[in-house]
Structures are given as structure tokens and as C-alpha cells.
Design a protein around this motif. Structure first.
Motif, PDB file in Angstrom:
ATOM      1  N   ARG A   1       1.938  32.365  18.753  1.00  0.00           N
ATOM      2  CA  ARG A   1       1.573  33.011  20.011  1.00  0.00           C
ATOM      3  C   ARG A   1       1.791  32.089  21.213  1.00  0.00           C
ATOM      4  O   ARG A   1       2.310  32.503  22.253  1.00  0.00           O
ATOM      5  CB  ARG A   1       0.121  33.480  19.936  1.00  0.00           C
ATOM      6  N   ASP A   2       1.409  30.808  21.096  1.00  0.00           N
ATOM      7  CA  ASP A   2       1.563  29.883  22.226  1.00  0.00           C
ATOM      8  C   ASP A   2       3.029  29.691  22.592  1.00  0.00           C
ATOM      9  O   ASP A   2       3.402  29.722  23.777  1.00  0.00           O
ATOM     10  CB  ASP A   2       0.928  28.526  21.907  1.00  0.00           C
ATOM     11  N   CYS A   3       3.884  29.502  21.590  1.00  0.00           N
ATOM     12  CA  CYS A   3       5.309  29.313  21.860  1.00  0.00           C
ATOM     13  C   CYS A   3       5.941  30.611  22.379  1.00  0.00           C
ATOM     14  O   CYS A   3       6.812  30.583  23.250  1.00  0.00           O
ATOM     15  CB  CYS A   3       6.026  28.839  20.601  1.00  0.00           C
ATOM     16  N   HIS A   4       5.489  31.740  21.844  1.00  0.00           N
ATOM     17  CA  HIS A   4       5.992  33.037  22.306  1.00  0.00           C
ATOM     18  C   HIS A   4       5.688  33.212  23.795  1.00  0.00           C
ATOM     19  O   HIS A   4       6.553  33.631  24.582  1.00  0.00           O
ATOM     20  CB  HIS A   4       5.347  34.146  21.483  1.00  0.00           C
ATOM     21  N   ASP A   5       4.456  32.883  24.180  1.00  0.00           N
ATOM     22  CA  ASP A   5       4.088  32.975  25.598  1.00  0.00           C
ATOM     23  C   ASP A   5       4.909  32.011  26.443  1.00  0.00           C
ATOM     24  O   ASP A   5       5.289  32.330  27.576  1.00  0.00           O
ATOM     25  CB  ASP A   5       2.602  32.679  25.771  1.00  0.00           C
ATOM     26  N   GLN A   6       5.191  30.817  25.900  1.00  0.00           N
ATOM     27  CA  GLN A   6       5.974  29.827  26.638  1.00  0.00           C
ATOM     28  C   GLN A   6       7.399  30.334  26.884  1.00  0.00           C
ATOM     29  O   GLN A   6       7.946  30.148  27.972  1.00  0.00           O
ATOM     30  CB  GLN A   6       6.014  28.517  25.849  1.00  0.00           C
ATOM     31  N   VAL A   7       7.987  30.978  25.904  1.00  0.00           N
ATOM     32  CA  VAL A   7       9.344  31.517  26.063  1.00  0.00           C
ATOM     33  C   VAL A   7       9.366  32.646  27.090  1.00  0.00           C
ATOM     34  O   VAL A   7      10.335  32.808  27.836  1.00  0.00           O
ATOM     35  CB  VAL A   7       9.886  31.996  24.699  1.00  0.00           C
ATOM     36  N   HIS A   8       8.274  33.413  27.175  1.00  0.00           N
ATOM     37  CA  HIS A   8       8.217  34.532  28.115  1.00  0.00           C
ATOM     38  C   HIS A   8       7.652  34.134  29.484  1.00  0.00           C
ATOM     39  O   HIS A   8       7.417  35.010  30.323  1.00  0.00           O
ATOM     40  CB  HIS A   8       7.355  35.653  27.537  1.00  0.00           C
ATOM     41  N   ALA A   9       7.434  32.846  29.724  1.00  0.00           N
ATOM     42  CA  ALA A   9       6.874  32.405  30.998  1.00  0.00           C
ATOM     43  C   ALA A   9       7.819  32.739  32.161  1.00  0.00           C
ATOM     44  O   ALA A   9       9.003  33.031  31.960  1.00  0.00           O
ATOM     45  CB  ALA A   9       6.606  30.900  30.956  1.00  0.00           C
ATOM     46  N   ASP A  10       7.263  32.729  33.371  1.00  0.00           N
ATOM     47  CA  ASP A  10       8.046  32.976  34.597  1.00  0.00           C
ATOM     48  C   ASP A  10       8.655  34.376  34.626  1.00  0.00           C
ATOM     49  O   ASP A  10       9.752  34.583  35.157  1.00  0.00           O
ATOM     50  CB  ASP A  10       9.153  31.925  34.756  1.00  0.00           C
ATOM     51  N   GLY A  11       7.940  35.343  34.038  1.00  0.00           N
ATOM     52  CA  GLY A  11       8.394  36.724  34.117  1.00  0.00           C
ATOM     53  C   GLY A  11       9.578  37.060  33.239  1.00  0.00           C
ATOM     54  O   GLY A  11      10.286  38.036  33.496  1.00  0.00           O
ATOM     55  N   ALA A  12       9.801  36.259  32.178  1.00  0.00           N
ATOM     56  CA  ALA A  12      10.956  36.479  31.307  1.00  0.00           C
ATOM     57  C   ALA A  12      10.675  37.614  30.329  1.00  0.00           C
ATOM     58  O   ALA A  12      10.570  37.411  29.113  1.00  0.00           O
ATOM     59  CB  ALA A  12      11.304  35.196  30.563  1.00  0.00           C
ATOM     60  N   ARG A  13      10.552  38.823  30.865  1.00  0.00           N
ATOM     61  CA  ARG A  13      10.292  40.020  30.067  1.00  0.00           C
ATOM     62  C   ARG A  13      11.201  41.141  30.556  1.00  0.00           C
ATOM     63  O   ARG A  13      11.455  41.268  31.767  1.00  0.00           O
ATOM     64  CB  ARG A  13       8.828  40.443  30.178  1.00  0.00           C
ATOM     65  N   PRO A  14      11.712  41.958  29.651  1.00  0.00           N
ATOM     66  CA  PRO A  14      12.720  42.967  30.034  1.00  0.00           C
ATOM     67  C   PRO A  14      12.253  43.939  31.097  1.00  0.00           C
ATOM     68  O   PRO A  14      13.061  44.456  31.858  1.00  0.00           O
ATOM     69  CB  PRO A  14      13.043  43.672  28.710  1.00  0.00           C
ATOM     70  N   ARG A  15      10.952  44.217  31.164  1.00  0.00           N
ATOM     71  CA  ARG A  15      10.466  45.179  32.153  1.00  0.00           C
ATOM     72  C   ARG A  15      10.092  44.522  33.476  1.00  0.00           C
ATOM     73  O   ARG A  15       9.680  45.191  34.404  1.00  0.00           O
ATOM     74  CB  ARG A  15       9.273  45.962  31.590  1.00  0.00           C
ATOM     75  N   GLU A  16      10.218  43.204  33.545  1.00  0.00           N
ATOM     76  CA  GLU A  16       9.851  42.494  34.762  1.00  0.00           C
ATOM     77  C   GLU A  16      11.048  41.878  35.473  1.00  0.00           C
ATOM     78  O   GLU A  16      10.995  41.628  36.675  1.00  0.00           O
ATOM     79  CB  GLU A  16       8.827  41.394  34.435  1.00  0.00           C
ATOM     80  N   ASP A  17      12.119  41.600  34.731  1.00  0.00           N
ATOM     81  CA  ASP A  17      13.243  40.877  35.321  1.00  0.00           C
ATOM     82  C   ASP A  17      14.521  41.271  34.591  1.00  0.00           C
ATOM     83  O   ASP A  17      14.604  41.155  33.372  1.00  0.00           O
ATOM     84  CB  ASP A  17      12.994  39.362  35.191  1.00  0.00           C
ATOM     85  N   THR A  18      15.524  41.709  35.341  1.00  0.00           N
ATOM     86  CA  THR A  18      16.792  42.098  34.711  1.00  0.00           C
ATOM     87  C   THR A  18      17.495  40.886  34.101  1.00  0.00           C
ATOM     88  O   THR A  18      18.322  41.046  33.196  1.00  0.00           O
ATOM     89  CB  THR A  18      17.723  42.765  35.741  1.00  0.00           C
ATOM     90  N   ASP A  19      17.189  39.695  34.578  1.00  0.00           N
ATOM     91  CA  ASP A  19      17.779  38.465  34.022  1.00  0.00           C
ATOM     92  C   ASP A  19      16.821  37.777  33.064  1.00  0.00           C
ATOM     93  O   ASP A  19      16.892  36.558  32.860  1.00  0.00           O
ATOM     94  CB  ASP A  19      18.148  37.494  35.151  1.00  0.00           C
ATOM     95  N   TRP A  20      15.916  38.556  32.453  1.00  0.00           N
ATOM     96  CA  TRP A  20      14.888  37.971  31.609  1.00  0.00           C
ATOM     97  C   TRP A  20      15.453  37.164  30.446  1.00  0.00           C
ATOM     98  O   TRP A  20      14.888  36.137  30.069  1.00  0.00           O
ATOM     99  CB  TRP A  20      13.983  39.079  31.053  1.00  0.00           C
ATOM    100  N   LEU A  21      16.605  37.597  29.903  1.00  0.00           N
ATOM    101  CA  LEU A  21      17.141  36.934  28.719  1.00  0.00           C
ATOM    102  C   LEU A  21      17.560  35.499  29.042  1.00  0.00           C
ATOM    103  O   LEU A  21      17.259  34.570  28.280  1.00  0.00           O
ATOM    104  CB  LEU A  21      18.332  37.724  28.164  1.00  0.00           C
ATOM    105  N   ILE A  22      18.227  35.311  30.170  1.00  0.00           N
ATOM    106  CA  ILE A  22      18.641  33.959  30.559  1.00  0.00           C
ATOM    107  C   ILE A  22      17.421  33.077  30.770  1.00  0.00           C
ATOM    108  O   ILE A  22      17.367  31.927  30.311  1.00  0.00           O
ATOM    109  CB  ILE A  22      19.508  34.004  31.838  1.00  0.00           C
TER     110      ILE A  22
END
Length: 226
Positions: free
Chosen positions: A162-183
Motif C-alpha cells: 500500500r505505501d509503495c502503491h501510494d508513492q507511485v500514485h503521488a502528485d495526482g498520477a491517476r487516470p481520472r486526475e491527469d491525462t499524463d498520469w502514466l508518465i
């Protein structure tokens, strides 16, 4: 080992309430409690119903992260070896079907975002590759989330704590929040990978974390430097 009794389950909720000085969340039970949330789901159906049985009011609802909603669909899919129905989610899931309706527009769309097709039968072998440690921090844990790099029928991803998962998704890196989430997510992953002293190599990183595009990894490594 025998299953806990109803009184033992309720006593443990009350103990956590005293220890934390607040109504415990299901994550509190899984992280520091004597029993697992699954024990409570088997006995009471839902965590909030267990809280009420213990004489506590459930915590005020807050926005559930999209990944948690999708992970719960995947958990039920592993349990039933088929795509769960909305009724099954309502009956034994951690969340209510209405949460999916509001977030994704329909239950069928939520199913697709979780990497399945509605009414799809799922072989048990599809879930046998789950590791016993987080692929980023190498910590052993029984709670691993499936992190998606790509959704749908050609889904791709890796298992993270869970901690690492949250770290990877930090700074709005989520498909519904940012079109460039994958990068952004790949950037976050590579930075965390580097912080842990691991080798920075596009091929190694792509293979370890099952990232579909090695070229993307090379681009991000070049962007952030090594």
C-alpha cells in the motif's frame, strides 16, 4: 487455528478504539489488530456493521481512492473466479455498488476499469502469480495491491504494498486526475526504485514492474537523470 468468536471480534474493535482513541478503520484492524477484516466480513458482512455491533458509529464517509475501489473488485473476482456482480459487492464487498455507480457511471464500466469484461469467467490460474513481497520495496506482506499501468482486456501491472502503491500514485498520477498520469507514475516509480539503491536500467525496470513500454521507461530515465 479456530476462528474467533463474535465476542472476541467485538472486544478487539473496542480494544483498538481505546488504543487509538478513535473509531478504528478497517485498515487499522488489518495493520495492527489481532484479526483480519475478512474475519469481520465473514461474521458481520461489512466492517461498518461490525462497528455498530460493537456500539460504535462508523467514521464519516470520505472519498474512496479509485484504486481501492478497483482492488476490491479484483479481490472478489479472485474469491469467486468470475467477475463479481453488483449484488455480491453490496452483500460481502468492502464498498457499496452505489460508490461504483457514482465514480464510474455504471457497474459495467467499473468492471472494465478493473481489467475485466462484464460476466467474464476467470481462471484461478490468472491470479497465481501474486508474489509474497512488494516488487518495489521487497517487504513481505499479505496485503499487496495490483497497480495498473494499463487497464482493460490487455491490462498490465505489478503488485505493490500500500505505501509503495501510494508513492507511485503521488502528485495526482491517476487516470481520472491527469491525462499524463502514466508518465508521472513511471517517474515516481523510477525515483523510488533509485532511492532503494536498485539498478537504473530500462530493460530491468520494465521487466521487474511489468511496464508495457520499455521506450517509455527509457524516456523517463533520460528525463529525470540517473
Amino acid at each position: 487455528m479456530s476462528e474467533p468468536t463474535t465476542d472476541e471480534l467485538l472486544d478487539e474493535i473496542c480494544r483498538l478504539k481505546r488504543e487509538l482513541d478513535k473509531t478504528p478503520a478497517s485498515t487499522d484492524m488489518d495493520e495492527i489488530g489481532q484479526y483480519s477484516v475478512r474475519d469481520y466480513q465473514k461474521e458481520f458482512g461489512k466492517w461498518n456493521d461490525a462497528l455498530r455491533e460493537a456500539g460504535l458509529e462508523p467514521n464519516q464517509p470520505k472519498k474512496i481512492p479509485t484504486d481501492e475501489l478497483l482492488n476490491e473488485i479484483q479481490r472478489l473476482a479472485r474469491k469467486f473466479h468470475k467477475v463479481p456482480t453488483k449484488k455480491q459487492m453490496n452483500d460481502i464487498g468492502e464498498y457499496y455498488g452505489g460508490s461504483y455507480q457514482r465514480r464510474f457511471g455504471s457497474w459495467s464500466e467499473a468492471i472494465r476499469q478493473a481489467g475485466f469484461e462484464p460476466n467474464q469467467q476467470i481462471s484461478e490460474s490468472d491470479f497465481r502469480n501474486k508474489p509474497s513481497v512488494c516488487q518495489l520495496c521487497d517487504s513481505p506482506t499479505r496485503k499487496l495491491d495490483f497497480h495498473h499501468w494499463r487497464y482493460g482486456s490487455n491490462k498490465a501491472g505489478c503488485y505493490l504494498c500500500r505505501d509503495c502503491h501510494d508513492q507511485v500514485h503521488a502528485d495526482g498520477a491517476r487516470p481520472r486526475e491527469d491525462t499524463d498520469w502514466l508518465i508521472t507514475a513511471v517517474e515516481n516509480l523510477i525515483r523510488a526504485h533509485r532511492e532503494r539503491g536498485k539498478k537504473i536500467d530500462a530493460s530491468t525496470i520494465s521487466e521487474r514492474y511489468n511496464i508495457p513500454s520499455e521506450n517509455l521507461v527509457e524516456h523517463v530515465i533520460e528525463k529525470i537523470g540517473t
